[in-house]
Design a protein around this motif. Sequence first.
Motif, PDB file in Angstrom:
ATOM      1  N   ALA A 111      17.806  -1.440 -10.750  1.00 15.00           N
ATOM      2  CA  ALA A 111      17.192  -0.970  -9.499  1.00 15.00           C
ATOM      3  C   ALA A 111      16.149   0.096  -9.788  1.00 15.00           C
ATOM      4  O   ALA A 111      15.073   0.103  -9.176  1.00 15.00           O
ATOM      5  CB  ALA A 111      18.272  -0.439  -8.555  1.00 15.00           C
ATOM      6  N   GLU A 112      16.435   0.988 -10.731  1.00 16.42           N
ATOM      7  CA  GLU A 112      15.466   2.028 -11.091  1.00 16.42           C
ATOM      8  C   GLU A 112      14.211   1.407 -11.696  1.00 16.42           C
ATOM      9  O   GLU A 112      13.100   1.836 -11.399  1.00 16.42           O
ATOM     10  CB  GLU A 112      16.096   3.028 -12.069  1.00 16.42           C
ATOM     11  N   GLN A 113      14.393   0.385 -12.549  1.00 13.58           N
ATOM     12  CA  GLN A 113      13.236  -0.274 -13.155  1.00 13.58           C
ATOM     13  C   GLN A 113      12.395  -0.984 -12.103  1.00 13.58           C
ATOM     14  O   GLN A 113      11.171  -0.955 -12.155  1.00 13.58           O
ATOM     15  CB  GLN A 113      13.696  -1.263 -14.229  1.00 13.58           C
ATOM     16  N   GLN A 114      13.046  -1.603 -11.129  1.00 13.75           N
ATOM     17  CA  GLN A 114      12.312  -2.264 -10.053  1.00 13.75           C
ATOM     18  C   GLN A 114      11.531  -1.245  -9.233  1.00 13.75           C
ATOM     19  O   GLN A 114      10.386  -1.477  -8.866  1.00 13.75           O
ATOM     20  CB  GLN A 114      13.261  -3.032  -9.142  1.00 13.75           C
ATOM     21  N   THR A 115      12.133  -0.109  -8.974  1.00 15.33           N
ATOM     22  CA  THR A 115      11.463   0.950  -8.217  1.00 15.33           C
ATOM     23  C   THR A 115      10.265   1.475  -8.995  1.00 15.33           C
ATOM     24  O   THR A 115       9.182   1.669  -8.429  1.00 15.33           O
ATOM     25  CB  THR A 115      12.450   2.101  -7.908  1.00 15.33           C
ATOM     26  N   GLU A 116      10.442   1.701 -10.298  1.00 12.11           N
ATOM     27  CA  GLU A 116       9.335   2.181 -11.129  1.00 12.11           C
ATOM     28  C   GLU A 116       8.204   1.161 -11.174  1.00 12.11           C
ATOM     29  O   GLU A 116       7.033   1.515 -11.066  1.00 12.11           O
ATOM     30  CB  GLU A 116       9.832   2.473 -12.550  1.00 12.11           C
ATOM     31  N   ALA A 117       8.558  -0.117 -11.328  1.00 10.64           N
ATOM     32  CA  ALA A 117       7.545  -1.165 -11.382  1.00 10.64           C
ATOM     33  C   ALA A 117       6.791  -1.246 -10.058  1.00 10.64           C
ATOM     34  O   ALA A 117       5.561  -1.378 -10.045  1.00 10.64           O
ATOM     35  CB  ALA A 117       8.190  -2.513 -11.706  1.00 10.64           C
ATOM     36  N   ALA A 118       7.498  -1.122  -8.953  1.00 10.97           N
ATOM     37  CA  ALA A 118       6.840  -1.163  -7.645  1.00 10.97           C
ATOM     38  C   ALA A 118       5.933   0.045  -7.462  1.00 10.97           C
ATOM     39  O   ALA A 118       4.839  -0.070  -6.916  1.00 10.97           O
ATOM     40  CB  ALA A 118       7.888  -1.217  -6.539  1.00 10.97           C
ATOM     41  N   THR A 119       6.361   1.204  -7.936  1.00  8.94           N
ATOM     42  CA  THR A 119       5.556   2.421  -7.840  1.00  8.94           C
ATOM     43  C   THR A 119       4.298   2.296  -8.689  1.00  8.94           C
ATOM     44  O   THR A 119       3.207   2.653  -8.253  1.00  8.94           O
ATOM     45  CB  THR A 119       6.385   3.648  -8.278  1.00  8.94           C
ATOM     46  N   GLU A 120       4.428   1.775  -9.913  1.00  6.87           N
ATOM     47  CA  GLU A 120       3.270   1.590 -10.788  1.00  6.87           C
ATOM     48  C   GLU A 120       2.301   0.584 -10.189  1.00  6.87           C
ATOM     49  O   GLU A 120       1.092   0.786 -10.226  1.00  6.87           O
ATOM     50  CB  GLU A 120       3.726   1.123 -12.170  1.00  6.87           C
ATOM     51  N   ALA A 122       1.899  -0.137  -7.039  1.00  4.49           N
ATOM     52  CA  ALA A 122       1.249   0.492  -5.887  1.00  4.49           C
ATOM     53  C   ALA A 122       0.188   1.475  -6.354  1.00  4.49           C
ATOM     54  O   ALA A 122      -0.894   1.559  -5.758  1.00  4.49           O
ATOM     55  CB  ALA A 122       2.283   1.203  -5.007  1.00  4.49           C
ATOM     56  N   GLY A 123       0.434   2.200  -7.427  1.00  6.52           N
ATOM     57  CA  GLY A 123      -0.540   3.146  -7.980  1.00  6.52           C
ATOM     58  C   GLY A 123      -1.759   2.450  -8.509  1.00  6.52           C
ATOM     59  O   GLY A 123      -2.891   2.915  -8.363  1.00  6.52           O
ATOM     60  N   THR A 124      -1.608   1.306  -9.151  1.00  6.71           N
ATOM     61  CA  THR A 124      -2.712   0.526  -9.695  1.00  6.71           C
ATOM     62  C   THR A 124      -3.571  -0.004  -8.567  1.00  6.71           C
ATOM     63  O   THR A 124      -4.786   0.000  -8.640  1.00  6.71           O
ATOM     64  CB  THR A 124      -2.173  -0.648 -10.544  1.00  6.71           C
ATOM     65  N   GLU A 125      -2.964  -0.450  -7.500  1.00  8.79           N
ATOM     66  CA  GLU A 125      -3.725  -0.995  -6.373  1.00  8.79           C
ATOM     67  C   GLU A 125      -4.558   0.094  -5.720  1.00  8.79           C
ATOM     68  O   GLU A 125      -5.672  -0.141  -5.300  1.00  8.79           O
ATOM     69  CB  GLU A 125      -2.774  -1.599  -5.339  1.00  8.79           C
ATOM     70  N   ASP A 126      -4.054   1.303  -5.623  1.00  9.03           N
ATOM     71  CA  ASP A 126      -4.776   2.395  -4.986  1.00  9.03           C
ATOM     72  C   ASP A 126      -5.950   2.872  -5.847  1.00  9.03           C
ATOM     73  O   ASP A 126      -6.939   3.361  -5.333  1.00  9.03           O
ATOM     74  CB  ASP A 126      -3.846   3.586  -4.713  1.00  9.03           C
TER      75      ASP A 126
END
Length: 145
Positions: A111-120, A122-126
Amino acid sequence: MHALDILGDPVRRRILELLAEGELSAGEIGEEVQREFGISQPAVSQHLRVLRESGFATVRPEGVRRLYAIAPEQLESAAAWFDPFRRFWQPHLDALGTELARGRRRRRLAAEQQTEAATEEAGTEDAGTHESDIDESDTTDPQEE
């Protein structure tokens, strides 16, 4: 009577299970046990008397009701009887506990890895400019400015 003789009866075990949730009146116990086991109210009263006299349950009057509760001392002595035999199942329970903890840890890390991947992601898209960010109605040539 030995503690396990008392606990060997399914009706008495069920009464103790009910009392484990908290204090109950004799009537409440009777209704549940009569419904589940199909026995009479006097039979339930007899089981309550055995539990009371053997020290597994206490009773206190409250008006016209009699409230029953578990007396833990006898249960502790019954549990102590099992001490010499715990070596047969305790290692298996310990191993089960370890496996359950490993499973929880794996799920938490995933779950932590999924959260980190989603955060990264989202950061790349911005960070980048996307075609949808360009206003096509702006006809000004950037070199003209």
